[in-house]
Design a protein around this motif. Structure first.
Motif, PDB file in Angstrom:
ATOM      1  N   GLU A 112       0.843  -1.268   0.015  1.00 19.12           N
ATOM      2  CA  GLU A 112      -0.099   0.144  -0.007  1.00 19.12           C
ATOM      3  C   GLU A 112       1.152   1.346  -0.036  1.00 19.12           C
ATOM      4  OE1 GLU A 112      -3.397   2.012   2.828  1.00 19.12           O
ATOM      5  OE2 GLU A 112      -3.089  -0.252   2.961  1.00 19.12           O
ATOM      6  N   TRP A 113       0.690   2.158  -1.062  1.00 17.95           N
ATOM      7  CA  TRP A 113       1.249   3.457  -1.116  1.00 17.95           C
ATOM      8  C   TRP A 113       0.731   4.492  -0.495  1.00 17.95           C
ATOM      9  CZ3 TRP A 113       6.247   3.607  -3.153  1.00 17.95           C
ATOM     10  CH2 TRP A 113       6.885   2.599  -3.727  1.00 17.95           C
ATOM     11  N   LYS A 114       1.394   5.261   0.053  1.00 18.21           N
ATOM     12  CA  LYS A 114       0.571   6.588   0.731  1.00 18.21           C
ATOM     13  C   LYS A 114       1.100   7.835  -0.015  1.00 18.21           C
ATOM     14  CE  LYS A 114       0.120   4.854   5.396  1.00 18.21           C
ATOM     15  NZ  LYS A 114       0.586   5.430   6.845  1.00 18.21           N
ATOM     16  N   GLU A 115       0.202   8.872  -0.370  1.00 17.92           N
ATOM     17  CA  GLU A 115       0.519   9.955  -1.091  1.00 17.92           C
ATOM     18  C   GLU A 115       0.408  10.995  -0.027  1.00 17.92           C
ATOM     19  OE1 GLU A 115      -1.322  10.511  -4.793  1.00 17.92           O
ATOM     20  OE2 GLU A 115      -0.317   8.987  -5.783  1.00 17.92           O
ATOM     21  N   LYS A 116       1.270  12.278  -0.272  1.00 19.23           N
ATOM     22  CA  LYS A 116       1.327  13.427   0.726  1.00 19.23           C
ATOM     23  C   LYS A 116       1.795  14.735   0.113  1.00 19.23           C
ATOM     24  CE  LYS A 116       2.847  14.776   5.401  1.00 19.23           C
ATOM     25  NZ  LYS A 116       3.565  14.117   6.570  1.00 19.23           N
ATOM     26  N   THR A 117       1.117  15.764   0.063  1.00 18.39           N
ATOM     27  CA  THR A 117       1.702  16.810  -0.280  1.00 18.39           C
ATOM     28  C   THR A 117       2.778  17.473   0.953  1.00 18.39           C
ATOM     29  OG1 THR A 117       0.131  17.237  -1.455  1.00 18.39           O
ATOM     30  CG2 THR A 117       1.264  19.446  -1.106  1.00 18.39           C
ATOM     31  N   LEU A 118       4.170  17.880   0.457  1.00 17.14           N
ATOM     32  CA  LEU A 118       4.968  18.618   1.318  1.00 17.14           C
ATOM     33  C   LEU A 118       5.494  19.958   0.706  1.00 17.14           C
ATOM     34  CD1 LEU A 118       7.615  15.647   1.636  1.00 17.14           C
ATOM     35  CD2 LEU A 118       5.614  16.112   3.025  1.00 17.14           C
ATOM     36  N   GLY A 119       5.596  21.008   1.833  1.00 18.37           N
ATOM     37  CA  GLY A 119       5.942  22.279   1.208  1.00 18.37           C
ATOM     38  C   GLY A 119       4.710  23.185   1.690  1.00 18.37           C
TER      39      GLY A 119
ATOM     40  N   ILE B 243      12.658  21.348   1.428  1.00 17.58           N
ATOM     41  CA  ILE B 243      11.524  20.592   1.614  1.00 17.58           C
ATOM     42  C   ILE B 243      12.101  19.383   2.334  1.00 17.58           C
ATOM     43  CG2 ILE B 243       9.806  19.044   0.734  1.00 17.58           C
ATOM     44  CD1 ILE B 243       9.353  21.206  -1.562  1.00 17.58           C
ATOM     45  N   ASN B 244      11.636  19.094   3.488  1.00 21.75           N
ATOM     46  CA  ASN B 244      11.888  18.023   4.255  1.00 21.75           C
ATOM     47  C   ASN B 244      11.351  16.460   4.035  1.00 21.75           C
ATOM     48  OD1 ASN B 244      13.463  19.771   6.151  1.00 21.75           O
ATOM     49  ND2 ASN B 244      11.491  20.409   7.236  1.00 21.75           N
TER      50      ASN B 244
ATOM     51  N   HIS C 288      13.183   6.337   0.046  1.00 23.49           N
ATOM     52  CA  HIS C 288      12.597   6.159  -1.109  1.00 23.49           C
ATOM     53  C   HIS C 288      11.351   6.804  -1.507  1.00 23.49           C
ATOM     54  CE1 HIS C 288      15.702   2.879  -1.050  1.00 23.49           C
ATOM     55  NE2 HIS C 288      15.319   2.327   0.021  1.00 23.49           N
ATOM     56  N   THR C 289      11.289   8.172  -1.076  1.00 23.59           N
ATOM     57  CA  THR C 289      10.170   8.847  -1.363  1.00 23.59           C
ATOM     58  C   THR C 289      10.217   9.289  -2.764  1.00 23.59           C
ATOM     59  OG1 THR C 289      10.003   9.967   0.899  1.00 23.59           O
ATOM     60  CG2 THR C 289       9.155  11.136  -0.974  1.00 23.59           C
ATOM     61  N   HIS C 290       9.116   9.060  -3.591  1.00 26.24           N
ATOM     62  CA  HIS C 290       9.005   9.156  -5.056  1.00 26.24           C
ATOM     63  C   HIS C 290       8.307  10.536  -5.060  1.00 26.24           C
ATOM     64  CE1 HIS C 290       9.608   5.115  -6.559  1.00 26.24           C
ATOM     65  NE2 HIS C 290       9.491   4.901  -5.014  1.00 26.24           N
ATOM     66  N   ILE C 291       9.115  11.530  -6.108  1.00 25.47           N
ATOM     67  CA  ILE C 291       8.225  12.877  -6.275  1.00 25.47           C
ATOM     68  C   ILE C 291       7.430  12.781  -7.515  1.00 25.47           C
ATOM     69  CG2 ILE C 291       9.009  15.430  -6.731  1.00 25.47           C
ATOM     70  CD1 ILE C 291      11.717  14.813  -5.413  1.00 25.47           C
ATOM     71  N   LEU C 292       6.397  13.212  -7.414  1.00 24.03           N
ATOM     72  CA  LEU C 292       5.277  12.808  -8.567  1.00 24.03           C
ATOM     73  C   LEU C 292       4.894  14.128  -9.150  1.00 24.03           C
ATOM     74  CD1 LEU C 292       2.697  10.487  -6.593  1.00 24.03           C
ATOM     75  CD2 LEU C 292       4.802   9.916  -7.948  1.00 24.03           C
ATOM     76  N   LYS C 293       5.031  15.248  -8.598  1.00 22.59           N
ATOM     77  CA  LYS C 293       4.534  16.703  -8.993  1.00 22.59           C
ATOM     78  C   LYS C 293       5.054  17.610  -8.353  1.00 22.59           C
ATOM     79  CE  LYS C 293       0.343  16.220 -10.440  1.00 22.59           C
ATOM     80  NZ  LYS C 293      -1.119  16.134 -10.413  1.00 22.59           N
TER      81      LYS C 293
ATOM     82  N   ILE D 213       5.455  19.718  -3.174  1.00 22.54           N
ATOM     83  CA  ILE D 213       5.735  18.725  -3.978  1.00 22.54           C
ATOM     84  C   ILE D 213       4.821  17.372  -3.590  1.00 22.54           C
ATOM     85  CG2 ILE D 213       8.058  19.151  -4.956  1.00 22.54           C
ATOM     86  CD1 ILE D 213       9.123  17.108  -2.524  1.00 22.54           C
ATOM     87  N   LEU D 214       4.149  16.804  -4.419  1.00 19.75           N
ATOM     88  CA  LEU D 214       3.322  15.737  -4.317  1.00 19.75           C
ATOM     89  C   LEU D 214       4.265  14.296  -4.288  1.00 19.75           C
ATOM     90  CD1 LEU D 214       0.569  14.149  -3.579  1.00 19.75           C
ATOM     91  CD2 LEU D 214       0.314  13.961  -6.138  1.00 19.75           C
ATOM     92  N   VAL D 215       4.250  13.732  -3.062  1.00 21.96           N
ATOM     93  CA  VAL D 215       5.102  12.496  -3.046  1.00 21.96           C
ATOM     94  C   VAL D 215       4.395  11.073  -2.836  1.00 21.96           C
ATOM     95  CG1 VAL D 215       7.113  13.789  -2.319  1.00 21.96           C
ATOM     96  CG2 VAL D 215       5.678  12.783  -0.936  1.00 21.96           C
TER      97      VAL D 215
END
Length: 272
Positions: free
Chosen positions: A117-124, A148-149, A154-159, A268-270
């Protein structure tokens, strides 16, 4: 007599520099002879710099620098070129074409981590302020960024998203850069290819889809926007606010970084 001749030569050389304060050239790929767009060009430790145009041509003002100062040409995927001002002027007088050699790198192994299960989060920051804003300096190649912390490996930057408070150019071309951090400032670029974005609107969200670039990070990063081209005259302002991450700013290509006591509306959306 010899000392007098030497002094006259030095004076004539300096007069020549002051009269021909703009030097021009064209940057090409050494193997293909294709023009190299948006190469960073800067006089080290002087805050003077620019980027090459879309056709590889460039102009650099050397009026306020010394013949012993160092000029560096830097582009992602190429070995840098480094000259003294004197040697660069002599080289361009003989041939206006400068050729850059591709830098072949062995890519790091990409580790694929299997998760159910992947989680997505907005950072910044998602600020859309129009009262507190930040713009680029007057030089192409200037950059604005923020830290950006990253809390997960293995955090993937999506957007990537930024909020543009004001744009009066007909269009502006920006380069999106991701850096590792050293002593709180940008260090080495993480992205292995140039990421460009064109913005045409008067204001609003600037969004870049990054999934195809396969950006995976495990430590804190600094993300910046770099001004590389524009059409027409105008202003470009990014929403900002007070914040502890600080704005990372440099006024020209290859200039030194500084920190301002604000933060930019970058996020960024990760996925992790």
């Amino acid at each position: 007599m010899q000392n007098t001749i030497t002094l006259i030569f030095i004076l004539l050389l300096k007069i020549g520099y002051s009269q021909n304060s703009i030097i021009n050239g064209v940057l090409l790929d050494k193997n293909t002879n294709e023009s190299l767009s948006y190469v960073n060009i800067g006089v080290l430790k002087k805050g003077i710099g620019t980027v090459s145009k879309s056709n590889g041509s460039f102009s650099l003002n050397i009026k306020h620098i010394q013949e012993t100062d160092t000029v560096k040409f830097s582009a992602l995927g190429y070995k840098p070129l480094i000259f003294s001002v004197k040697n660069l002027v002599e080289k361009l007088n003989n041939n206006p074409n400068l050729k850059m050699e591709e830098n072949i790198e062995v890519l790091d192994e990409v580790i694929i981590v299997s998760k159910k299960e992947w989680k997505e989060k907005t950072l910044g920051s998602e600020t859309k302020s129009t009262s507190m804003t930040m713009g680029f300096s007057s030089n192409l190649g200037s950059e604005l960024g923020r830290r950006i912390n990253i809390s997960r490996k293995h955090t993937h930057i999506l957007k990537f998203k930024a909020n543009v408070a004001l744009n009066t150019y007909k269009s502006i071309k920006l380069r999106l850069n991701f850096y590792t951090i050293k002593n709180g400032l940008p260090n080495e670029k993480i992205n292995r290819e140039n990421i460009y974005v064109n913005f045409f609107d008067k204001s609003g969200s600037l969004t870049v889809d990054l999934e195809k670039y396969k950006l995976v990070v495990s430590d804190d990063i600094i993300v910046t926007l770099e001004w590389v081209d524009n059409y027409g005259d105008g202003q470009f302002r990014i929403s900002s606010r007070l914040g502890t991450s600080g704005i990372k700013q440099k006024d020209a290509s290859l200039d030194s970084w500084r920190t301002l006591p604000f933060t930019l509306g970058y996020n960024i959306l990760v996925r992790y």
